[in-house]
Motif scaffolding. Structure first.
Motif, short mmCIF file in Angstrom:
data_model
loop_
_atom_site.label_atom_id
_atom_site.label_comp_id
_atom_site.label_asym_id
_atom_site.label_seq_id
_atom_site.Cartn_x
_atom_site.Cartn_y
_atom_site.Cartn_z
N THR A 231 41.73 -15.60 -1.77
CA THR A 231 41.21 -16.36 -0.63
C THR A 231 42.16 -17.48 -0.25
N THR A 233 42.41 -20.78 2.83
CA THR A 233 41.92 -21.50 4.00
C THR A 233 43.04 -22.33 4.61
N GLU A 250 38.39 -25.35 9.74
CA GLU A 250 39.04 -24.45 8.79
C GLU A 250 38.82 -22.99 9.16
N SER A 251 39.80 -22.19 8.82
CA SER A 251 39.67 -20.74 8.97
C SER A 251 40.18 -20.11 7.68
N ALA A 252 39.49 -19.07 7.21
CA ALA A 252 39.82 -18.46 5.92
C ALA A 252 40.17 -16.99 6.08
#
Length: 410
Positions: A231, A233, A250-252
């Protein structure tokens, strides 16, 4: 009276938004839509309350203005005209002012510092001898509302091998109403074990509604392939024209890691046949990492053995075995009389290892088979012949001893 009619149009140069304290540039165009030229002594005059204190940048279409380009605008507004000589005698010129000829235009550009956080509408006014319906024009600017959106993605859904290249894309969209410059990406939490590179972004301002794509390429390391998701972010950042920071949410991006540990074993011997007791047989165990992650603590487990002796524990090299690599373990067995029976000497083994995250891995079973020499058979006839020969030898030896004894007596 001259039949001229002036019209005016006003617009904002660039985006019709502002930040508190920002300089906004306006353009005002005045056109003579009447049938006649403006008369001698007539000038183009305009008043804009918001422009007071601002700076006149340029005047195009007439050669003289008050104030001049580069000077501050006063409450009297701006006046522009051409200077013409109406005298017939060159030695005694009579210079007068005159505005626009029929169909001509003049454009004023001026800068104004705008403050506040509310929409601003201002009106420019001109005077003429024609219709008053086209003597005013307005322009509205909105307060700045900078905003950025970010969508992070990867060019694959899973990671399966060490050294795999994963390209991350960061689509940054200007979701506000003002340009944003100096776009950059700040990486946040990352569950991987490798080092994330700094994303590269296009340069230049991004207008409202437009998008740019930043990219980064990550190289998978062994510790990433654990079965857990990889993962990551990130946030996007930029600056408004006045340097105020803008940061996105935020974008993950998540990638599935797919470990596939596997060992392959091939067992061989340095002889094809066991021929006698005491013979040394060297067994070799070639262990290959045929999976996609490194393995440690390689060992050999001996299984079924048809021999009568005790198999020694194979010795293996220490250290990590990477995917695709092989090592060779060895052991030396000493044949016993009971192994030389004419029956095959078989031996089965497996290899074991441990992943970086502690899981055990077991290879296939591999068997090495050696032939053995059959022992000599002893039959009844052979036993009688041997006994007869022994008896004859015994009698012969006895006769020889008796002859020697008689010779000593004589």
């Amino acid at each position: 009276m001259c039949d001229y009619d002036l019209s005016v149009a006003k617009s904002v140069v660039g985006e019709p938004v502002y930040e508190d304290g920002q300089t906004v540039t306006y353009s005002v165009t005045v056109t003579n839509e009447g049938a006649d030229d403006m008369a001698i002594g007539d000038t183009v005059s305009l008043v804009d309350d918001l422009a007071v204190g601002g700076t006149l940048v340029s005047v195009e279409g007439l050669d003289t203005s008050v104030p001049a380009a580069g000077e501050a605008i006063t409450a009297a507004g701006i006046e522009a005209y051409d200077s013409i000589d109406v005298s017939d005698d060159p030695e005694t010129p009579d210079v007068r002012h005159r505005g626009l000829a029929a169909g001509d235009s003049v454009t004023f550009v001026y800068d104004v510092v705008v403050t506040g956080t509310e929409p601003v509408t201002n009106t420019v006014t001109i005077t003429d001898r024609g219709s008053e319906e086209n003597n005013t024009a307005s322009a509205e600017i909105q307060p700045a509302a900078p905003s950025l959106g970010l969508v992070k993605s990867a060019d694959t859904e899973d990671i399966t091998e060490i050294g795999q290249k994963v390209t991350y894309s960061f689509v940054v969209t200007n979701t506000g109403n003002i340009s944003v410059d100096n776009i950059s990406i700040a990486e946040g939490e990352f569950s991987g074990a490798g080092e994330l590179p700094t994303p590269e972004c296009p340069t230049g301002p991004v207008a409202p509604g437009e998008s740019v794509t930043c990219t980064a390429v990550y190289t998978v390391v062994a510790e990433d392939i654990t079965g857990e998701d990889l993962t990551n972010t990130a946030t996007a950042a930029g600056e408004t024209p006045m340097g105020h920071p803008v940061v996105s949410e935020e974008s993950a991006a998540a990638l599935e890691s797919v470990p596939a540990p596997e060992l392959t074993l091939v067992k061989t011997a340095d002889a094809n046949t066991v021929t006698h007791a005491g013979q040394k047989v060297t067994y070799s165990f070639e262990v290959t990492n045929t999976g996609n992650i490194p393995l440690d603590d390689i060992a050999i487990d001996e299984g079924a053995f048809s021999g009568t002796g005790e198999l020694p524990t194979p010795k293996c090299p220490t250290g990590t075995v990477d995917p695709g690599e092989s090592i060779t373990c060895t052991s030396v067995y000493t044949a016993l009389p009971g192994d030389v029976t004419g029956k095959p000497l078989t031996n089965t083994a497996t290899a074991t290892g441990v992943t970086l995250y502690g899981a055990d891995v077991v290879s296939n079973a591999s068997t090495a088979e050696l032939a053995s020499t059959a022992p000599l058979a002893v039959t009844g006839g052979q036993s009688l012949a041997a006994w007869s020969i022994g008896a004859v030898l015994a009698l012969g030896l006895g006769g020889t001893a008796l002859l020697l004894a008689r010779r000593r007596q004589a």
